[in-house]
Motif scaffolding. Structure first.
Motif, PDB file in Angstrom:
ATOM      1  N   ILE A  16       0.835  -1.206   0.000  1.00 33.93           N
ATOM      2  CA  ILE A  16       0.000   0.000   0.000  1.00 33.93           C
ATOM      3  C   ILE A  16       0.869   1.256   0.000  1.00 33.93           C
ATOM      4  N   ARG A  17       1.933   1.276   0.803  1.00 34.96           N
ATOM      5  CA  ARG A  17       2.826   2.434   0.835  1.00 34.96           C
ATOM      6  C   ARG A  17       3.494   2.659  -0.522  1.00 34.96           C
ATOM      7  N   ILE A  18       3.900   1.561  -1.168  1.00 36.51           N
ATOM      8  CA  ILE A  18       4.522   1.672  -2.489  1.00 36.51           C
ATOM      9  C   ILE A  18       3.559   2.313  -3.473  1.00 36.51           C
ATOM     10  N   LEU A  19       2.329   1.840  -3.468  1.00 33.83           N
ATOM     11  CA  LEU A  19       1.338   2.336  -4.418  1.00 33.83           C
ATOM     12  C   LEU A  19       0.999   3.801  -4.157  1.00 33.83           C
ATOM     13  N   LYS A  20       0.932   4.180  -2.890  1.00 36.77           N
ATOM     14  CA  LYS A  20       0.643   5.578  -2.568  1.00 36.77           C
ATOM     15  C   LYS A  20       1.794   6.489  -2.955  1.00 36.77           C
ATOM     16  N   LYS A  21       3.032   6.035  -2.703  1.00 40.24           N
ATOM     17  CA  LYS A  21       4.191   6.840  -3.078  1.00 40.24           C
ATOM     18  C   LYS A  21       4.264   7.040  -4.586  1.00 40.24           C
ATOM     19  N   ALA A  22       3.786   6.036  -5.320  1.00 36.96           N
ATOM     20  CA  ALA A  22       3.811   6.114  -6.780  1.00 36.96           C
ATOM     21  C   ALA A  22       2.581   6.819  -7.338  1.00 36.96           C
ATOM     22  N   ASN A  23       1.715   7.314  -6.448  1.00 37.08           N
ATOM     23  CA  ASN A  23       0.495   8.040  -6.853  1.00 37.08           C
ATOM     24  C   ASN A  23      -0.399   7.211  -7.783  1.00 37.08           C
ATOM     25  N   ILE A  24      -0.505   5.915  -7.465  1.00 37.77           N
ATOM     26  CA  ILE A  24      -1.406   5.035  -8.215  1.00 37.77           C
ATOM     27  C   ILE A  24      -2.838   5.336  -7.779  1.00 37.77           C
ATOM     28  N   ASP A  25      -3.764   5.409  -8.740  1.00 36.53           N
ATOM     29  CA  ASP A  25      -5.138   5.772  -8.388  1.00 36.53           C
ATOM     30  C   ASP A  25      -5.772   4.695  -7.508  1.00 36.53           C
ATOM     31  N   SER A  26      -6.770   5.097  -6.725  1.00 34.95           N
ATOM     32  CA  SER A  26      -7.348   4.237  -5.687  1.00 34.95           C
ATOM     33  C   SER A  26      -7.943   2.950  -6.260  1.00 34.95           C
ATOM     34  N   GLY A  27      -8.511   3.025  -7.471  1.00 32.08           N
ATOM     35  CA  GLY A  27      -9.087   1.829  -8.074  1.00 32.08           C
ATOM     36  C   GLY A  27      -8.042   0.765  -8.339  1.00 32.08           C
ATOM     37  N   LYS A  28      -6.897   1.187  -8.885  1.00 30.08           N
ATOM     38  CA  LYS A  28      -5.813   0.232  -9.142  1.00 30.08           C
ATOM     39  C   LYS A  28      -5.190  -0.244  -7.840  1.00 30.08           C
ATOM     40  N   GLN A  29      -5.118   0.643  -6.844  1.00 34.90           N
ATOM     41  CA  GLN A  29      -4.584   0.229  -5.549  1.00 34.90           C
ATOM     42  C   GLN A  29      -5.397  -0.930  -4.992  1.00 34.90           C
ATOM     43  N   GLU A  30      -6.697  -0.789  -5.032  1.00 31.43           N
ATOM     44  CA  GLU A  30      -7.573  -1.836  -4.509  1.00 31.43           C
ATOM     45  C   GLU A  30      -7.385  -3.136  -5.293  1.00 31.43           C
ATOM     46  N   LYS A  31      -7.273  -3.020  -6.598  1.00 30.78           N
ATOM     47  CA  LYS A  31      -7.119  -4.209  -7.435  1.00 30.78           C
ATOM     48  C   LYS A  31      -5.803  -4.923  -7.146  1.00 30.78           C
ATOM     49  N   LEU A  32      -4.721  -4.161  -6.992  1.00 31.69           N
ATOM     50  CA  LEU A  32      -3.415  -4.772  -6.714  1.00 31.69           C
ATOM     51  C   LEU A  32      -3.375  -5.412  -5.334  1.00 31.69           C
ATOM     52  N   VAL A  33      -3.930  -4.728  -4.337  1.00 33.04           N
ATOM     53  CA  VAL A  33      -3.916  -5.281  -2.978  1.00 33.04           C
ATOM     54  C   VAL A  33      -4.730  -6.572  -2.920  1.00 33.04           C
ATOM     55  N   LYS A  34      -5.876  -6.598  -3.580  1.00 34.00           N
ATOM     56  CA  LYS A  34      -6.683  -7.818  -3.610  1.00 34.00           C
ATOM     57  C   LYS A  34      -5.942  -8.946  -4.333  1.00 34.00           C
ATOM     58  N   SER A  35      -5.244  -8.608  -5.405  1.00 31.40           N
ATOM     59  CA  SER A  35      -4.475  -9.615  -6.141  1.00 31.40           C
ATOM     60  C   SER A  35      -3.364 -10.190  -5.269  1.00 31.40           C
ATOM     61  N   TYR A  36      -2.725  -9.312  -4.491  1.00 28.84           N
ATOM     62  CA  TYR A  36      -1.658  -9.779  -3.608  1.00 28.84           C
ATOM     63  C   TYR A  36      -2.211 -10.685  -2.507  1.00 28.84           C
ATOM     64  N   MET A  37      -3.324 -10.309  -1.932  1.00 28.99           N
ATOM     65  CA  MET A  37      -3.936 -11.128  -0.889  1.00 28.99           C
ATOM     66  C   MET A  37      -4.321 -12.508  -1.443  1.00 28.99           C
ATOM     67  N   LYS A  38      -4.834 -12.526  -2.650  1.00 25.92           N
ATOM     68  CA  LYS A  38      -5.179 -13.796  -3.285  1.00 25.92           C
ATOM     69  C   LYS A  38      -3.935 -14.650  -3.496  1.00 25.92           C
ATOM     70  N   ARG A  39      -2.839 -14.000  -3.922  1.00 21.91           N
ATOM     71  CA  ARG A  39      -1.589 -14.735  -4.142  1.00 21.91           C
ATOM     72  C   ARG A  39      -1.061 -15.312  -2.842  1.00 21.91           C
ATOM     73  N   LEU A  40      -1.164 -14.579  -1.754  1.00 16.12           N
ATOM     74  CA  LEU A  40      -0.688 -15.085  -0.466  1.00 16.12           C
ATOM     75  C   LEU A  40      -1.440 -16.340  -0.044  1.00 16.12           C
ATOM     76  N   LEU A  41      -2.732 -16.408  -0.383  1.00 17.84           N
ATOM     77  CA  LEU A  41      -3.529 -17.593  -0.037  1.00 17.84           C
ATOM     78  C   LEU A  41      -3.057 -18.826  -0.800  1.00 17.84           C
ATOM     79  N   GLU A  42      -2.408 -18.608  -1.937  1.00 16.59           N
ATOM     80  CA  GLU A  42      -1.941 -19.727  -2.758  1.00 16.59           C
ATOM     81  C   GLU A  42      -0.585 -20.254  -2.314  1.00 16.59           C
ATOM     82  N   LEU A  43       0.120 -19.480  -1.486  1.00 18.00           N
ATOM     83  CA  LEU A  43       1.490 -19.816  -1.110  1.00 18.00           C
ATOM     84  C   LEU A  43       1.558 -20.516   0.248  1.00 18.00           C
ATOM     85  N   GLU A  44       2.623 -21.295   0.418  1.00 22.23           N
ATOM     86  CA  GLU A  44       2.936 -21.858   1.741  1.00 22.23           C
ATOM     87  C   GLU A  44       3.726 -20.792   2.500  1.00 22.23           C
TER      88      GLU A  44
END
Length: 290
Positions: A16-44
């Protein structure tokens, strides 16, 4: 060291800090964070290091934005700040009773220059305090003695800004052969070949890429050249928390220089959060000479 459950929200907050520092719009921020959370569920997640978990953030950023360096401006500004103080700091080092130990103390203190954990940064105060600050684990004299006897040294770098102080340390010591290792791709505010050469580390050491594309040094990602240097150097110093997280179980003598920035690493080492650490980890057996 292995990840813990607390590493999950820490890495999400880092993204989230990376995305905010890069001034990524809120819609993409939400999409990336959700994608990351989904990826974490797939990992050991608890079978990997925190650095492996952090590497997934870079993979996600590449997927969405391509090969970008979101921290370039921050890296350059932190390097410029420390370079502006270089001559003054070098004078302090050279007039001290033990220049090697003083340079090491500055190098450890420089580890506070890290934008990822979200802590408050007061660079000058930390550098001044480092001269007299007690280290929670203090193997500085042993390291200084090993350096005096060493024919070659590998210093594994960490953050920009901090690397200017690593340059000062490398300039002060008289080890005949010196290597400085950098990340192979832009990761957070970590040093790459670009920044190492911009600040002139290549004038005091041979700059090599580790092969890793994560905020640490992943042994399953390093290049054959780096592996050879890693296991054959007389002295190896790993800077910063990410290198500690990824190399804490390596089977060779190694020095870790860092400031502990989270409760998990602090607890693992057995110190208070915010402690300065200069710790020698000895090989369990004899390291393989590759």
């Amino acid at each position: 060291m292995r990840s813990s459950i607390e590493c999950i929200p820490c890495n999400i907050n880092s993204l989230i800090r990376i995305l905010k520092k890069a001034n990524i719009d809120s819609g993409k921020q939400e999409k990336l964070v959700k994608s990351y959370m989904k990826r974490l569920l797939e990992l050991e997640t608890f079978e990997m290091t925190p650095v492996h978990m952090g590497r997934e953030i870079r993979e996600l950023i590449i997927k969405f934005f391509g090969e970008v360096d979101l921290y370039r401006e921050i890296k350059d500004s932190s390097n410029e700040l420390l370079l502006s103080l270089y001559d003054e700091l070098k004078t302090e080092v050279m007039k001290s009773p033990d220049p090697i130990e003083t340079a090491l103390r500055f190098s450890v203190a420089g580890n506070i220059i890290d934008f990822a954990p979200g802590h408050e940064i007061n660079v000058m105060k930390t550098l001044r305090d480092s001269i007299r600050k007690d280290f929670a684990i203090d193997h500085l004299k042993a390291l200084a003695e090993d350096l005096r006897n060493a024919k070659n040294l590998l210093l594994i770098g960490d953050n920009c800004g901090e690397v200017v102080l690593d340059k000062l340390f490398l300039e002060v010591i008289s080890v005949p052969v010196k290597y400085f290792a950098v990340r192979s791709t832009p990761v957070l505010n970590d040093v790459t070949t670009r920044e190492a050469k911009l600040i002139g580390i290549d004038k005091v050491a041979t700059v090599i890429e580790s092969g890793t594309d994560a905020p640490g040094t992943l042994l399953d990602k390093i290049t054959p050249e780096f592996r050879k240097i890693l296991y054959n150097s007389d002295v190896v110093i790993a800077k910063g928390q990410g290198n500690f997280e990824s190399l804490s179980e390596i089977d060779r003598d190694i020095y870790f220089l860092l400031m502990t920035k989270c409760d998990i690493v602090s607890s693992y080492v057995g110190v208070n959060k915010g402690s300065f650490i200069a710790m020698k980890k000895e090989a369990r057996l004899h390291p393989s000479r590759l």
